[in-house]
Design a protein around this motif. Structure first.
Motif, PDB file in Angstrom:
ATOM      1  N   SER A  65       0.961  -1.167  -0.039  1.00  0.00           N
ATOM      2  CA  SER A  65       0.025   0.134  -0.124  1.00  0.00           C
ATOM      3  C   SER A  65       0.783   1.305  -0.109  1.00  0.00           C
ATOM      4  O   SER A  65       2.106   1.207   0.465  1.00  0.00           O
ATOM      5  N   GLY A  66       0.468   2.178  -0.580  1.00  0.00           N
ATOM      6  CA  GLY A  66       1.036   3.767  -0.682  1.00  0.00           C
ATOM      7  C   GLY A  66       1.076   4.245   1.016  1.00  0.00           C
ATOM      8  O   GLY A  66       1.620   5.068   1.164  1.00  0.00           O
ATOM      9  N   ALA A  67       0.130   3.580   1.495  1.00  0.00           N
ATOM     10  CA  ALA A  67      -0.274   3.955   3.035  1.00  0.00           C
ATOM     11  C   ALA A  67      -0.203   5.532   3.404  1.00  0.00           C
ATOM     12  O   ALA A  67       0.792   5.886   4.039  1.00  0.00           O
ATOM     13  N   TYR A  68      -1.233   6.230   3.062  1.00  0.00           N
ATOM     14  CA  TYR A  68      -1.078   7.567   3.542  1.00  0.00           C
ATOM     15  C   TYR A  68      -2.573   7.949   3.826  1.00  0.00           C
ATOM     16  O   TYR A  68      -2.614   9.172   4.078  1.00  0.00           O
ATOM     17  N   HIS A  69      -3.651   6.927   3.621  1.00  0.00           N
ATOM     18  CA  HIS A  69      -4.965   7.571   3.813  1.00  0.00           C
ATOM     19  C   HIS A  69      -5.356   7.502   5.179  1.00  0.00           C
ATOM     20  O   HIS A  69      -6.504   7.393   5.616  1.00  0.00           O
ATOM     21  N   GLU A  71       3.358  15.502  -4.385  1.00  0.00           N
ATOM     22  CA  GLU A  71       3.197  14.681  -5.439  1.00  0.00           C
ATOM     23  C   GLU A  71       3.426  15.302  -6.777  1.00  0.00           C
ATOM     24  O   GLU A  71       3.724  16.588  -6.960  1.00  0.00           O
ATOM     25  N   ASP A  80       6.040  11.830  -5.092  1.00  0.00           N
ATOM     26  CA  ASP A  80       4.777  10.660  -5.046  1.00  0.00           C
ATOM     27  C   ASP A  80       4.298  10.637  -6.309  1.00  0.00           C
ATOM     28  O   ASP A  80       3.612  11.436  -6.745  1.00  0.00           O
ATOM     29  N   ILE A 138       2.184   8.035  -6.927  1.00  0.00           N
ATOM     30  CA  ILE A 138       1.099   7.003  -7.027  1.00  0.00           C
ATOM     31  C   ILE A 138      -0.194   7.202  -7.839  1.00  0.00           C
ATOM     32  O   ILE A 138      -0.602   6.299  -8.194  1.00  0.00           O
ATOM     33  N   GLN A 139      -0.523   8.416  -7.974  1.00  0.00           N
ATOM     34  CA  GLN A 139      -1.579   8.726  -9.034  1.00  0.00           C
ATOM     35  C   GLN A 139      -1.221   9.052 -10.390  1.00  0.00           C
ATOM     36  O   GLN A 139      -2.006   8.827 -11.199  1.00  0.00           O
ATOM     37  N   LYS A 149      -1.169   2.305  -6.419  1.00  0.00           N
ATOM     38  CA  LYS A 149      -2.336   2.283  -7.168  1.00  0.00           C
ATOM     39  C   LYS A 149      -1.852   1.469  -8.697  1.00  0.00           C
ATOM     40  O   LYS A 149      -2.159   0.420  -8.647  1.00  0.00           O
TER      41      LYS A 149
END
Ligand SMILES: Cc1ncc(COP(=O)(O)O)c(C=O)c1O
Length: 488
Positions: A175-179, A251, A284, A286-287, A316
């Motif tokens: 997981s990107g683990a930031y939520h 990001e 980042d 991730i997106q 993701k």
């Protein structure tokens, strides 16, 4: 929700359920509503627990998250004293999706939706080659990374070919683990900590390099340097308080910030300030990574061919829906981590199955030339949206690269005030037209396009035609309200 069958001119895939005959439509829809209500009620019951009395966040809202004693219910369907920390898309009329293929999602009635939201299903929902790779490896072995296995080595090597040479050490995670599940990560997420305990004294927030709404705009001669000087100012003020700088996190294209495209040259300038202060630069991706921006494989590369972050985070899209994530870094950072004596281990990260999936995603990207496809479809979509901007004053800004595009809705050109309710309305009307889109940005007024990479030119034409019709209709309604007001 609209009709039970798609009623759209293209894209029904083989194997999709047949259209429901007209005479059965009413009872099918009633059944659909009953089924949906039952699912919602069950989901509410399963996710609910009672809220601890009297606990509120600084913003006055109920506290949520582990240990906060939250009530978890669906927004818009709960009684006023309940809150929701698990959100659905379209809470007033949620969709039950049962199948996905390519850039399409299907509800339980077989209605087909174009998915403009899902940047996780990067190479397309349920891509057969990715599914096959997972299945084949699952039949052989799935275990943790404490054994030698070719997949993890092959995968690290393949990833390294996409990156600058210096980024040659890979840590795999699931997981990107930031939520908001780790307090350390909530602490560095302004949109999270602002609703909780506020900013810690070791966290410093630089202004978003937003050339549409920020302090330095499109008319500034050098917004990259101007925004980077803001970072320098933040660094100096922290140092004056006796603090040292560990890292700068950004990001590569801020998405929650409202689909922001930082001016080219901003990251290298910032990295200079940060590194001189002893910190590292974390990009980042991730997106926005894995070819989404079209021109490059990684979005940080938009900042200049020579720019190399110290750490790149991936998630993701990396696994097309399979839980894989990765941190790529330099030998220097890896050695510093090793020197702490702390072991790195993640139960699921780097498993043979995760790595097989990651490799398959890279294969599909290459085989189907999806990066070039994103560049081509993305610039076509930008062009169509640009034409809409000239036609509809509510469209204040259209910005983006590849298949990462934001359409900023405004109340009026002079103030650029976010048109939040209007954006929400547009999204719900699009959904009635079987198009799934979401909003983002602090004002929740930016229509956010980040579809699977197989999104087509036809899809772009269709979505923009529907958007045009909705905006025209909205303007018509506003005009007739104004006429009514004048005559009353
Ligand atoms: C930019 C960005 N970074 C990190 C993450 C965290 O990823 P995960 O949900 O896998 O923890 C997300 C997830 O939404 C994200 O959007």
């Amino acid at each position: 929700m609209g009709g039970a069958s798609a009623g759209r001119g293209f894209g029904r895939s083989p194997g999709a359920p047949p259209r429901v005959p007209q005479r059965l439509l009413a009872s099918a829809m009633a059944e659909d509503q009953r089924g949906k209500a039952a699912t919602l009620a069950l989901r509410r019951r399963l996710l609910s627990c009672s809220r601890a009395p009297g606990k509120t966040s600084p913003s006055g809202g109920p506290l949520s998250g582990p240990g906060a004693g939250q009530t978890v219910t669906q927004e818009g369907t709960e009684s006023p004293d309940e809150s929701s920390s698990c959100r659905l898309f379209f809470p007033e009329d949620p969709i039950k999706i049962v199948r996905g293929q390519g850039q399409y999602m299907y509800d339980e009635q077989g209605a087909e939706y174009i998915d403009c939201i899902n940047n996780v299903a990067h190479v397309g929902h349920c891509h057969p080659l990715v599914v096959q790779a997972a299945h084949e490896q699952n039949q052989l072995l799935n275990t943790n990374s404490r054994y030698l296995h070719d997949n993890i080595v092959d995968y690290a090597q393949r990833l390294s070919k996409t990156l600058p040479e210096k980024l040659c050490v890979f840590y795999f995670l699931n997981s990107g683990a930031y939520h908001g599940h780790l307090s350390s990560l909530i602490d560095i997420s302004p949109y999270k900590f602002r609703d909780l305990d506020g900013q810690k004294e070791w966290v410093h927030v630089a202004p978003l390099p937003d050339t549409y709404r920020g302090p330095y705009r499109e008319d500034h001669p050098n917004p990259a340097v101007a925004y980077a000087s803001e970072v320098k100012r933040v660094v100096s003020s922290a140092q004056e308080k006796g603090r040292k700088i560990a890292a700068f996190f950004a990001e590569s294209l801020p998405s929650v910030g409202g689909q922001i495209i930082p001016p080219a040259g901003y990251f290298p300038e910032v990295a200079g300030h940060i590194r001189r202060a002893g910190g590292v630069f974390v990009a980042d991706e991730i997106q926005v990574g894995f070819g989404r921006v079209g021109k490059h494989f990684w979005a940080f590369q938009l900042q200049g061919e020579d720019f190399v972050p110290d750490i790149v985070t991936m998630g993701k899209s990396i696994g097309n829906g399979h839980p894989v994530a990765c941190v790529a870094t330099t030998q220097a950072v890896a050695r510093a981590f090793e020197a702490t004596g702390v072991e790195y281990f993640n139960t699921f990260g780097g498993s043979p199955v995760s790595c097989a999936v990651g490799l398959a995603v890279l294969d599909v990207l290459e085989k189907e030339q999806l990066q070039a496809h994103a560049a081509c479809v993305g610039s076509f979509l930008m062009e169509l949206l640009g034409q809409q901007k000239a036609k509809h004053p509510i469209l204040g800004d259209v910005r983006g690269v590849g298949l990462f595009i934001g359409v900023d809705l405004i109340k009026d050109e002079a103030t650029r005030m976010p048109a939040t309710e209007e954006a929400d309305y547009v999204v719900s009307r699009l959904k009635e037209n079987y198009i799934l889109l979401s909003t983002d940005g602090p004002g929740r007024n930016v229509l956010k396009f980040k579809p699977p990479m197989c999104f087509s030119l036809d899809n772009a034409r269709h979505v923009v035609a529907k958007l045009d019709a909705i905006l025209t209709d909205m303007e018509e309604k506003v005009r007739s309200c104004e006429t009514l007001r004048l005559h009353s």
